[in-house]
Design an enzyme around this catalytic site. Sequence first.
Site, PDB file in Angstrom:
ATOM      1  N   LYS A 150       0.828  -1.205   0.000  1.00 59.48           N
ATOM      2  CA  LYS A 150       0.000   0.000   0.000  1.00 59.48           C
ATOM      3  C   LYS A 150       0.872   1.270   0.000  1.00 59.48           C
ATOM      4  CE  LYS A 150      -3.952  -2.217   2.347  1.00 59.48           C
ATOM      5  NZ  LYS A 150      -4.743  -2.263   3.611  1.00 59.48           N
ATOM      6  N   GLU A 209      -9.489 -10.999  -7.452  1.00 59.70           N
ATOM      7  CA  GLU A 209      -8.531  -9.884  -7.379  1.00 59.70           C
ATOM      8  C   GLU A 209      -7.403 -10.025  -8.398  1.00 59.70           C
ATOM      9  OE1 GLU A 209      -9.270  -8.747  -2.680  1.00 59.70           O
ATOM     10  OE2 GLU A 209      -7.352  -9.623  -3.256  1.00 59.70           O
ATOM     11  N   HIS A 211      -1.875  -5.304   1.454  1.00 59.99           N
ATOM     12  CA  HIS A 211      -3.139  -6.020   1.237  1.00 59.99           C
ATOM     13  C   HIS A 211      -2.794  -7.425   0.767  1.00 59.99           C
ATOM     14  CE1 HIS A 211      -7.071  -7.169  -0.347  1.00 59.99           C
ATOM     15  NE2 HIS A 211      -6.402  -7.655  -1.384  1.00 59.99           N
ATOM     16  N   ASN A 247      -1.835  -0.189   7.239  1.00 55.83           N
ATOM     17  CA  ASN A 247      -1.243  -1.461   7.652  1.00 55.83           C
ATOM     18  C   ASN A 247      -0.377  -2.072   6.558  1.00 55.83           C
ATOM     19  OD1 ASN A 247      -3.330  -2.061   5.968  1.00 55.83           O
ATOM     20  ND2 ASN A 247      -4.443  -3.383   7.393  1.00 55.83           N
ATOM     21  N   TYR A 305     -12.218  -2.778  -3.443  1.00 54.07           N
ATOM     22  CA  TYR A 305     -12.725  -2.895  -2.072  1.00 54.07           C
ATOM     23  C   TYR A 305     -14.255  -2.949  -2.017  1.00 54.07           C
ATOM     24  CZ  TYR A 305      -8.224  -2.353   0.351  1.00 54.07           C
ATOM     25  OH  TYR A 305      -6.954  -2.552   0.869  1.00 54.07           O
TER      26      TYR A 305
HETATM   27  O1  CDP Z   1      -6.677  -6.134   4.713  1.00 58.54           O
HETATM   28  P1  CDP Z   1      -7.411  -7.213   5.477  1.00 58.54           P
HETATM   29  O2  CDP Z   1      -8.006  -8.280   4.598  1.00 58.54           O
HETATM   30  O3  CDP Z   1      -6.563  -7.790   6.581  1.00 58.54           O
HETATM   31  O4  CDP Z   1      -8.634  -6.505   6.246  1.00 58.54           O
HETATM   32  P2  CDP Z   1     -10.121  -6.161   5.742  1.00 58.54           P
HETATM   33  O5  CDP Z   1     -11.033  -6.452   6.895  1.00 58.54           O
HETATM   34  O6  CDP Z   1     -10.414  -6.820   4.439  1.00 58.54           O
HETATM   35  O7  CDP Z   1     -10.090  -4.586   5.555  1.00 58.54           O
HETATM   36  C1  CDP Z   1      -9.515  -3.997   4.421  1.00 58.54           C
HETATM   37  C2  CDP Z   1      -8.691  -2.808   4.839  1.00 58.54           C
HETATM   38  O8  CDP Z   1      -9.550  -1.797   5.348  1.00 58.54           O
HETATM   39  C3  CDP Z   1      -7.690  -3.054   5.971  1.00 58.54           C
HETATM   40  O9  CDP Z   1      -6.496  -3.652   5.525  1.00 58.54           O
HETATM   41  C4  CDP Z   1      -7.471  -1.651   6.490  1.00 58.54           C
HETATM   42  O10 CDP Z   1      -6.543  -0.928   5.687  1.00 58.54           O
HETATM   43  C5  CDP Z   1      -8.858  -1.017   6.311  1.00 58.54           C
HETATM   44  N1  CDP Z   1      -9.658  -1.000   7.561  1.00 58.54           N
HETATM   45  C6  CDP Z   1      -9.860   0.212   8.217  1.00 58.54           C
HETATM   46  O11 CDP Z   1      -9.376   1.253   7.765  1.00 58.54           O
HETATM   47  N2  CDP Z   1     -10.598   0.247   9.375  1.00 58.54           N
HETATM   48  C7  CDP Z   1     -11.144  -0.868   9.878  1.00 58.54           C
HETATM   49  N3  CDP Z   1     -11.858  -0.815  10.998  1.00 58.54           N
HETATM   50  C8  CDP Z   1     -10.960  -2.096   9.231  1.00 58.54           C
HETATM   51  C9  CDP Z   1     -10.197  -2.134   8.060  1.00 58.54           C
HETATM   52 MG    MG Z   2      -9.542  -8.272   3.246  1.00 59.50          MG
END
Ligand code: CDP
Ligand code: MG
Length: 159
Positions: free
Chosen positions: A10, A137, A126, A123, A50
């Site tokens: 990212k 994806e 992705h 974080n 997303y």
């Molecule tokens: O990336 P990952 O699959 O681990 O998590 P996700 O639940 O699919 O969420 C996608 C992305 O949204 C996360 O990697 C974070 O960058 C963001 N996110 C956020 O900004 N705030 C949250 N409460 C949860 C996720």
């Molecule tokens: Mg995810």
Amino acid sequence: MIEKSLVIIKPDGVERGLIGEILRRFENAGLKIIGMKMVWVDRKFAEEHYKAHRKKPFFRELVEFITEGPVVAFVAEGVHAVGNVRRLVGSTSPHEASPGTIRGDFAHMSMAYASKKGLGGKNLIHASGNKAEADAEVKLWFRKEEMHSYSTVHEKHVF
Ligand code: CDP
Ligand code: MG
């Protein structure tokens, strides 16, 4: 059992100069990089990527975050690649990600803190969450001609 997973370094990872460090971890684990590119995605593409999070309270911030600079996207291929990539990446919220994982080693904030600040959760990376997500994806980010089939030394000893 050989799977492909879509990984994105990212904007925070790119801007922090962590491209090499992050790629190294996947290469060391024997995962094969079969396609890679740097792209600065627009809002429309980010919203498509997303789309499963469309209704989430953090959606707007997430799209802003992923479009704030260029990202490095690549396809990692290997045995159980989807799950193995997620193990190397660590938990979504860096403060819960174990040391030794990418998120645990290079970040520490929580999603709660990010949302309190009105920011997307930075974080670093992705990774596709499951096989169906990975297939969709990889198709969204890479054309067939952008992925390559070749042999690595790992295929003799690692898989
Ligand atoms: O990336 P990952 O699959 O681990 O998590 P996700 O639940 O699919 O969420 C996608 C992305 O949204 C996360 O990697 C974070 O960058 C963001 N996110 C956020 O900004 N705030 C949250 N409460 C949860 C996720
Ligand atoms: Mg995810």
